[in-house]
Design an enzyme around this catalytic site. Structure first.
Site, PDB file in Angstrom:
ATOM      1  N   CYS A 147       1.024  -1.168   0.072  1.00  0.00           N
ATOM      2  CA  CYS A 147      -0.153   0.100  -0.147  1.00  0.00           C
ATOM      3  C   CYS A 147       0.811   1.438   0.053  1.00  0.00           C
ATOM      4  CB  CYS A 147      -0.938   0.009   1.268  1.00  0.00           C
ATOM      5  SG  CYS A 147      -1.554   1.412   1.698  1.00  0.00           S
ATOM      6  N   CYS A 204       0.310   3.979   2.733  1.00  0.00           N
ATOM      7  CA  CYS A 204       0.762   3.522   3.815  1.00  0.00           C
ATOM      8  C   CYS A 204       2.302   3.783   4.287  1.00  0.00           C
ATOM      9  CB  CYS A 204       0.449   1.733   4.086  1.00  0.00           C
ATOM     10  SG  CYS A 204      -1.087   1.440   4.106  1.00  0.00           S
TER      11      CYS A 204
END
Ligand SMILES: [Zn+2]
Length: 141
Positions: free
Chosen positions: A64, A67
């Site tokens: 991600c 993230c």
């Protein structure tokens, strides 16, 4: 699982076991509060969110992109606010149960717990200043 927490003040690595309720981990060498970062799991989560300070839970995964942006920001906040916040990172690929329980639909999602109670939710990455404002505002009486 023990956490190894580097002290932001003196650089010593501290092996930290369970922290007694209401306390925060401190450096064995210099006594400074330690940046309290922890890898949460499905098995340990209920204990992970119990702390005498607000707990930010970061639901993330290695694939991600956002993230990877918010992760270092949270680590910075843990260092700057050592003794006043705990950051728990939950890898959603390895720990599917907790995200399911809290209806985490996308990542990054941040949850804030105060005294074990859900006090805030933030979906998506935020700049640091906005993240700090969210932390200070969420769940305050
Ligand atoms: Zn120290």
């Amino acid at each position: 699982m023990d956490d190894v927490l580097p002290c932001a003040a003196c650089g010593a690595n501290n092996r930290v076991k369970a922290v007694p309720p209401g306390q925060v981990p401190v450096c064995a060498r210099c006594g400074a509060s330690l940046p309290w970062l922890h890898a949460g799991t499905d098995a340990t989560f209920d204990g992970d969110i119990m702390a005498g300070v607000p707990v930010i839970v970061d639901f993330w995964a290695p694939w991600c992109g956002p993230c990877r942006v918010i992760g270092p920001v949270l680590e910075e906040i843990a260092r700057e606010r050592a003794g006043h916040v705990r950051v728990v990172k939950v890898n959603v690929d390895e720990n599917p149960q907790v995200p399911g329980r809290y209806q985490v639909q996308g990542i990054p999602t941040l949850l804030l717990f105060r005294n074990g109670q859900l006090a805030g939710r933030q979906v998506g990455a935020l700049p640091k200043a906005a993240l700090l404002a969210w932390l200070d505002r969420s769940g305050e009486p």
